[in-house]
Design a protein around this motif. Structure first.
Motif, short mmCIF file in Angstrom:
data_model
loop_
_atom_site.label_atom_id
_atom_site.label_comp_id
_atom_site.label_asym_id
_atom_site.label_seq_id
_atom_site.Cartn_x
_atom_site.Cartn_y
_atom_site.Cartn_z
N LEU A 187 0.83 -1.20 0.00
CA LEU A 187 0.00 0.00 0.00
C LEU A 187 0.87 1.26 0.00
O LEU A 187 1.84 1.35 0.74
CB LEU A 187 -0.92 0.01 1.22
N THR A 188 0.52 2.20 -0.84
CA THR A 188 1.22 3.47 -0.88
C THR A 188 0.24 4.58 -0.54
O THR A 188 -0.98 4.38 -0.54
CB THR A 188 1.81 3.72 -2.29
N GLU A 189 0.78 5.75 -0.25
CA GLU A 189 -0.07 6.86 0.17
C GLU A 189 -1.07 7.27 -0.92
O GLU A 189 -2.16 7.74 -0.62
CB GLU A 189 0.81 8.07 0.55
N ASP A 190 -0.69 7.09 -2.19
CA ASP A 190 -1.57 7.49 -3.28
C ASP A 190 -2.41 6.34 -3.83
O ASP A 190 -3.03 6.44 -4.87
CB ASP A 190 -0.76 8.13 -4.41
N CYS A 191 -2.43 5.21 -3.10
CA CYS A 191 -3.19 4.04 -3.53
C CYS A 191 -4.69 4.33 -3.34
O CYS A 191 -5.12 4.63 -2.22
CB CYS A 191 -2.79 2.81 -2.72
N PRO A 192 -5.51 4.26 -4.41
CA PRO A 192 -6.94 4.51 -4.28
C PRO A 192 -7.57 3.55 -3.27
O PRO A 192 -7.12 2.41 -3.11
CB PRO A 192 -7.48 4.25 -5.70
#
Length: 208
Positions: A79-84
Motif C-alpha cells: 500500500l502506498t499513500e496514493d493508492c486509491p
C-alpha cells in the motif's frame, strides 16, 4: 497468574528453530510435537532450542505471531499513500483471504481449537497475534479513510471485523472442514472483489 510474556532471546539460529518447529507442529499437532523432534528437524541441539524458548507454548505463540506479522507487513508494503481506496481494500482482501486458507493459518487454527481446553493460552495467543492485531491495523487504516472523507463509519473496529469476515466467504468453511485444500487465484480474487464491493456498499461515500 503471571500475565507477562517471557522474554525471548534471539540469535543466529532463531529463524532456523522457528521453521523446524512450524513443520513439526503442523505435522504432529501441539501435544504430539516433541522437543526432541523439533530440535532434530530444526538441526539444533535441545540446549540451543531451550536457550531461545523456555517451553513449547512460547515457541508455538512465536510461530503464530511471526506468521501473522508477515502477512500484515506484506499487505502494508503493497500500500502506498496514493493508492486509491478500492484498490487498497482489494489488496488487503486478497492477501487476507489467501492467508486465511493457507496451510499454516489453517494448521495453527486447528491446533488452537483442538487444544482449547487443555491449553487455552494457545488460542489466546493466536487471537492476539492474528484476529485482534489484524482488526486493530485495519481499524487504523479505516480511520484514515474516514478522516479523508472516503468512508463513513461510526465504529471502525466493528467495520474491521466485518471486513475480515467478508474475506472468509465461501472459502473459510470449505477449508476448515476439509472440503477443499487448494484455492485458485481466481477463487481468491472473486471472494476479495465481492468483499470489497459489499463493504463499500455499506460504508462507502458517494463521490460527486
Amino acid at each position: 497468574m503471571n500475565t507477562h510474556s517471557p522474554v525471548i532471546r534471539r540469535g543466529r539460529k532463531f529463524d532456523q528453530v522457528l521453521e523446524g518447529a512450524r513443520e513439526v507442529f503442523l505435522r504432529d499437532g501441539f501435544e504430539g510435537a516433541s522437543v526432541d523432534e523439533i530440535a532434530k528437524v530444526a538441526g539444533v541441539s535441545k540446549a540451543t532450542l531451550y536457550s531461545y524458548f523456555p517451553d513449547k507454548a512460547v515457541l508455538f505463540r512465536e510461530i503464530a505471531t511471526n506468521q501473522c506479522d508477515r502477512m500484515a507487513d506484506e499487505i502494508l508494503a503493497m500500500l502506498t499513500e496514493d493508492c486509491p481506496l478500492r484498490e487498497a481494500l482489494l489488496i488487503a482482501a486478497e492477501r487476507l483471504a489467501s492467508f486465511l486458507v493457507s496451510d499454516v493459518a489453517q494448521g495453527v487454527f486447528r491446533i488452537c481449537v483442538a487444544e482449547r481446553d487443555r491449553f487455552p493460552e494457545l488460542g489466546a495467543a493466536f487471537y492476539e497475534a492474528g484476529p485482534r492485531m489484524g482488526r486493530d491495523r485495519m481499524a487504523a487504516f479505516l480511520e484514515c479513510a474516514v478522516a479523508d472523507g472516503a468512508l463513513q463509519i461510526d465504529d471502525v473496529k466493528m467495520a474491521a471485523e466485518q471486513f475480515s469476515e467478508l474475506c472468509k466467504s465461501t472459502i473459510w468453511n470449505r477449508a476448515v472442514f476439509g472440503i477443499q485444500s487448494e484455492f485458485s487465484q481466481e477463487e481468491i480474487r472473486n471472494v476479495a472483489e465481492n468483499a470489497v464491493e459489499t463493504f463499500l456498499a455499506r460504508y462507502g461515500v458517494a463521490q460527486d
